[in-house]
Design a protein around this motif. Structure first.
Motif, PDB file in Angstrom:
ATOM      1  N   ARG A  76      -3.121   8.013  -0.666  1.00 26.26           N
ATOM      2  CA  ARG A  76      -2.112   7.028  -1.037  1.00 26.26           C
ATOM      3  C   ARG A  76      -2.207   6.750  -2.532  1.00 26.26           C
ATOM      4  O   ARG A  76      -3.220   7.058  -3.168  1.00 26.26           O
ATOM      5  N   TYR A  77      -1.153   6.118  -3.067  1.00 22.88           N
ATOM      6  CA  TYR A  77      -1.067   5.863  -4.497  1.00 22.88           C
ATOM      7  C   TYR A  77      -0.638   4.421  -4.744  1.00 22.88           C
ATOM      8  O   TYR A  77       0.030   3.815  -3.886  1.00 22.88           O
ATOM      9  N   PRO A  78      -0.996   3.845  -5.891  1.00 17.18           N
ATOM     10  CA  PRO A  78      -0.780   2.411  -6.124  1.00 17.18           C
ATOM     11  C   PRO A  78       0.669   1.951  -6.035  1.00 17.18           C
ATOM     12  O   PRO A  78       0.917   0.766  -5.805  1.00 17.18           O
ATOM     13  N   TRP A  79       1.634   2.811  -6.239  1.00 16.03           N
ATOM     14  CA  TRP A  79       3.041   2.426  -6.212  1.00 16.03           C
ATOM     15  C   TRP A  79       3.657   2.541  -4.814  1.00 16.03           C
ATOM     16  O   TRP A  79       4.841   2.276  -4.639  1.00 16.03           O
ATOM     17  N   GLU A  80       2.851   2.928  -3.814  1.00 17.99           N
ATOM     18  CA  GLU A  80       3.380   3.170  -2.473  1.00 17.99           C
ATOM     19  C   GLU A  80       3.070   2.027  -1.507  1.00 17.99           C
ATOM     20  O   GLU A  80       2.046   1.331  -1.650  1.00 17.99           O
ATOM     21  N   ASP A  81       3.918   1.876  -0.512  1.00 17.93           N
ATOM     22  CA  ASP A  81       3.591   1.019   0.618  1.00 17.93           C
ATOM     23  C   ASP A  81       2.413   1.635   1.363  1.00 17.93           C
ATOM     24  O   ASP A  81       2.316   2.853   1.512  1.00 17.93           O
ATOM     25  N   GLY A  82       1.527   0.798   1.838  1.00 19.57           N
ATOM     26  CA  GLY A  82       0.363   1.297   2.548  1.00 19.57           C
ATOM     27  C   GLY A  82      -0.816   1.634   1.650  1.00 19.57           C
ATOM     28  O   GLY A  82      -1.876   2.075   2.132  1.00 19.57           O
TER      29      GLY A  82
END
Length: 378
Positions: free
Chosen positions: A366-372
């Motif tokens: 996952r990445y900081p700009w994503e939901d979750g």
């Protein structure tokens, strides 16, 4: 053109190179430098009869980074500290609305990724990523051929970063003179040189990873780290099914050249292969009448800088990187590598290391700009 006041933090071999190369730009003045080891500023440089203090007598030297940020009216900071301690320096500059060029990897863990991402959103300044392989000739041509449709949709790619210098060599002692990050950093974590160019033609994040290490087989030396693998192999996959395979070494006996890339597309194929310091770029395309493999010289020099005598540093890649950064912060032009792009090529290495610890378990990234998004690896 706006004159830029630049500071450089971290005066290891690369930081010293950034001081000299930045000073070659007409609209740039390196007004301040910083390092906790004063000898990096005052002692003679490696393979030189002068110190940086002699070459740049008007430039201020600081041992304390906070003091440099407070005392100098900087337009930008170039962060060249060890590869495992970039984020803290970047965040402090962003908090003072000072533009940043961060060397790679951008962060050392997911908590740093969150902190740096949030700092970038709060700041009035910009942060860019100093990934010089994204400015090499292969990357330029890869993006050009992809845009023309010559490769179709890439569906499988490979990269190798095999640093062949033996640990006991003079150059390796030089590279290790200012810290242990090269000795301590897990090989797969330094994946940005390999993933960065390939991700320029992938319009989605890498989502899944499985990684294995080889254990240790090369000779011991004072620069070895007996807790890390000699070689590591990772496979990454996007949600749409694009696969990237990466092999990265900590040390080995092979002298085969540093960077190899292969791109398999639905309409063509492209590679950069280096053998015994004779790199070549090859490609073919079903979109052309002649579908046979064609060869192009494979040096690093970016095509748009090929005739510029000032374009030096890793074959001109460093100059191109700085040129795009300076244009971005002074004119709003250029093609600097964003923090988002930098994290896309940095975070997969962090997840890959954890996968190797779990015996190759497939992990979801996952990445900081994503939901979750979370700073804990599930």
């Amino acid at each position: 053109m706006k004159q830029l006041r630049i500071g450089v933090v971290g005066l290891g071999h690369r930081g010293r190179d950034m001081v000299k190369l930045s000073s070659s730009f007409e609209n740039v003045e390196v007004v301040a430098t910083c390092d906790i080891r004063p000898h990096n500023w005052y002692q003679k440089q490696w393979l030189s009869d002068k110190s940086l203090s002699e070459m740049f007598p008007e430039t201020a030297f600081y041992e304390n980074y906070d003091n440099m940020l407070e005392s100098e009216k900087l337009d930008a900071v170039i962060v060249e500290t060890g590869a495992d301690i970039h984020a803290e320096f970047c965040i402090k500059a962003l908090e003072k609305n000072i533009n940043v060029l961060s060397d790679i990897p951008n962060v050392a863990n997911l908590k740093e990724a969150e902190a740096l991402w949030q700092a970038s959103l709060r700041s009035e300044a910009e942060i860019y990523t100093g990934a010089n392989p994204n400015y090499q000739k292969f990357t330029y041509l890869l993006k050009e051929f992809y845009a023309k449709g010559l490769l179709g949709k890439p569906y499988c790619m490979e990269a190798e970063y095999i640093h062949w210098h033996m640990p006991s060599g003079e150059e390796d002692i030089h590279l290790n003179e200012n810290g242990d990050w090269r000795k301590l950093l897990i090989p797969i974590r330094y994946c940005t040189h390999s993933l960065g160019p390939l991700l320029t033609v992938v319009d989605e994040e890498l989502r899944y990873v499985s990684c294995f290490g080889t254990g240790q087989h090369a000779d011991e030396s004072e620069y070895s780290n007996r807790s890390k693998d000699d070689m590591m192999c990772a496979q990454f996959k996007t949600e749409s099914g694009v696969v990237i395979r990466l092999m990265r070494n900590g040390r080995c006996r092979a002298k085969i050249g540093h960077h190899n890339y292969r791109v398999f597309g639905t309409q063509g194929y492209m590679e950069r292969i280096e053998r015994y310091n004779k790199p070549v770029i090859r490609y073919n395309s079903m979109k052309e009448l002649d579908t046979e493999m064609k060869e192009i010289s494979g040096e690093f020099t970016p095509p748009t800088y090929a005739n510029d005598p000032k374009a030096v540093g890793h074959g001109g890649m460093d100059y191109a990187m700085l040129d795009n950064f300076f244009k971005a912060i002074s004119e709003g032009k250029g093609e600097p590598i964003t923090l988002k792009e930098g994290l896309k090529m940095t975070l997969p290495g962090i997840y890959a290391e954890e996968s190797a610890k779990r015996n190759g378990a497939v992990l979801t990234m996952r990445y900081p700009w994503e939901d979750g998004w979370t700073t804990e690896i599930e």
